[in-house]
Design an enzyme around this catalytic site. Structure first.
Site, short mmCIF file in Angstrom:
data_model
loop_
_atom_site.label_atom_id
_atom_site.label_comp_id
_atom_site.label_asym_id
_atom_site.label_seq_id
_atom_site.Cartn_x
_atom_site.Cartn_y
_atom_site.Cartn_z
N ILE A 114 0.87 -1.19 0.00
CA ILE A 114 0.00 0.00 0.00
C ILE A 114 0.90 1.23 0.00
O ILE A 114 1.80 1.35 0.84
CB ILE A 114 -0.91 0.00 1.24
CG1 ILE A 114 -1.86 -1.20 1.17
CG2 ILE A 114 -1.69 1.30 1.35
CD1 ILE A 114 -2.71 -1.37 2.41
N LEU A 115 0.66 2.12 -0.95
CA LEU A 115 1.52 3.29 -1.08
C LEU A 115 0.92 4.48 -0.33
O LEU A 115 -0.29 4.59 -0.18
CB LEU A 115 1.71 3.62 -2.56
CG LEU A 115 2.41 2.49 -3.35
CD1 LEU A 115 2.29 2.72 -4.84
CD2 LEU A 115 3.87 2.36 -2.93
N ASN A 129 -4.94 0.15 -10.75
CA ASN A 129 -4.94 -1.11 -10.00
C ASN A 129 -6.01 -2.02 -10.58
O ASN A 129 -6.99 -1.56 -11.15
CB ASN A 129 -5.22 -0.84 -8.51
CG ASN A 129 -5.10 -2.11 -7.69
OD1 ASN A 129 -4.21 -2.93 -7.93
ND2 ASN A 129 -5.99 -2.31 -6.74
N HIS A 131 -8.46 -5.21 -9.24
CA HIS A 131 -8.90 -5.82 -7.98
C HIS A 131 -9.88 -6.96 -8.31
O HIS A 131 -10.81 -6.76 -9.10
CB HIS A 131 -9.60 -4.74 -7.14
CG HIS A 131 -10.07 -5.25 -5.82
ND1 HIS A 131 -9.22 -5.47 -4.77
CD2 HIS A 131 -11.31 -5.61 -5.41
CE1 HIS A 131 -9.93 -5.93 -3.74
NE2 HIS A 131 -11.19 -6.03 -4.10
N ASP A 167 -8.69 0.69 -2.67
CA ASP A 167 -9.73 0.11 -3.53
C ASP A 167 -10.96 1.01 -3.67
O ASP A 167 -12.09 0.52 -3.80
CB ASP A 167 -10.17 -1.27 -3.00
CG ASP A 167 -9.02 -2.27 -2.98
OD1 ASP A 167 -8.14 -2.15 -3.83
OD2 ASP A 167 -9.02 -3.15 -2.10
C1 GRF Z 1 -5.08 -10.46 -9.70
O1 GRF Z 1 -6.19 -11.26 -9.39
C2 GRF Z 1 -5.38 -9.03 -9.35
O2 GRF Z 1 -6.73 -8.69 -9.43
C3 GRF Z 1 -4.92 -8.92 -7.94
O3 GRF Z 1 -3.76 -9.72 -7.90
C4 GRF Z 1 -3.87 -10.77 -8.84
C5 GRF Z 1 -2.57 -10.82 -9.60
O4 GRF Z 1 -2.35 -12.08 -10.16
N1 GRF Z 1 -4.70 -7.56 -7.55
P1 GRF Z 1 -0.95 -12.49 -10.81
O5 GRF Z 1 0.13 -12.29 -9.76
O6 GRF Z 1 -0.72 -11.63 -12.01
O7 GRF Z 1 -1.12 -13.94 -11.18
#
Ligand code: GRF
Length: 217
Positions: A114-115, A129, A131, A167
């Site tokens: 977290i930045l 980002n 999510h 988020d």
């Molecule tokens: C993804 O599901 C993303 O939504 C979340 O982290 C995961 C990253 O997956 N923030 P990977 O490391 O690219 O496989």
């Protein structure tokens, strides 16, 4: 989402030549897909040794090992319990490092630090980002688990502008994913990632190509 066409597109593209950094911490399968799609990634940044770094090396993408251990992070402690972590120092250092390399837009792809304000004061509105839930539902680290626990039938993924509040930044894109009765966290997360990989690559390509504008933040 705003699409630009014709003359406006030309004008916009000459104005906006973005330089992209992808931030990773984990398995890096989203990054892997971006690389396989030929997305012009200027730098990959990792906050710890991880597969994402190895993928970048193999693809000859420039890398920055900006490890949080160097700022007091304790691997033995929980992600959310890091009393000695100098978050502000890390955030400011990361922002300077990206700035020095001419990065104009950064995309977190499983980046788990977290930045703090020191980052956002330099890169405000240009940190993306992704999510694994349909925000604003299921914010936080355990989004897939929380969706399963809540018994929802539909969850999904959200690409958004990252802001200081976790988020909660403006939404750029979302896509739904059905929850199956026999889903585990792993099976559901993998199905979400199958949607995330092409979606994130497309959004970033449009952004770099100037046909997509980031929402105001
Ligand atoms: C993804 O599901 C993303 O939504 C979340 O982290 C995961 C990253 O997956 N923030 P990977 O490391 O690219 O496989």
């Amino acid at each position: 989402m705003k699409h630009i066409h014709g003359k406006d597109l030309e004008a916009h593209m000459t104005k906006q030549a973005h330089r992209l950094a992808v931030l990773v911490s984990g398995s890096g399968t989203l990054l892997e897909h971006m690389i396989s799609e030929g997305l012009p990634i200027d730098h990959v940044i990792a906050d710890k040794p991880c597969r994402g770094l190895r993928l970048a090396k193999k693809a000859r993408v420039k890398r920055i090992e900006f490890f949080r251990e160097d700022y007091g992070w304790d691997q033995a402690r929980q992600w959310s319990d890091q009393p000695n972590f100098n978050r502000e120092g890390f955030s400011e250092g990361l922002a300077s490092s990206l700035n020095e390399r001419g990065i104009t837009v950064a995309a977190m792809a499983g980046f788990m630090t977290i930045l703090s304000p020191g980052f956002f004061s330099v890169f405000e509105g240009v940190l993306l980002n992704i999510h694994p839930a349909l925000l604003p539902a299921f914010k936080g680290e355990k989004a897939v688990q929380d969706a399963l626990d809540a018994g929802v039938k539909i969850t999904g993924t959200t690409i958004h502008i990252a802001t200081l509040e976790l988020d909660a930044g403006p939404i750029i894109e979302q896509e739904a994913v059905r929850v199956m009765d026999d889903d585990t966290v792993d099976s559901l997360h993998e199905r979400i990632k199958q949607v995330e990989r092409p979606l994130y690559a497309r959004v970033l390509r449009e952004l770099l190509g100037g046909t997509r504008i980031l929402p105001p933040h």
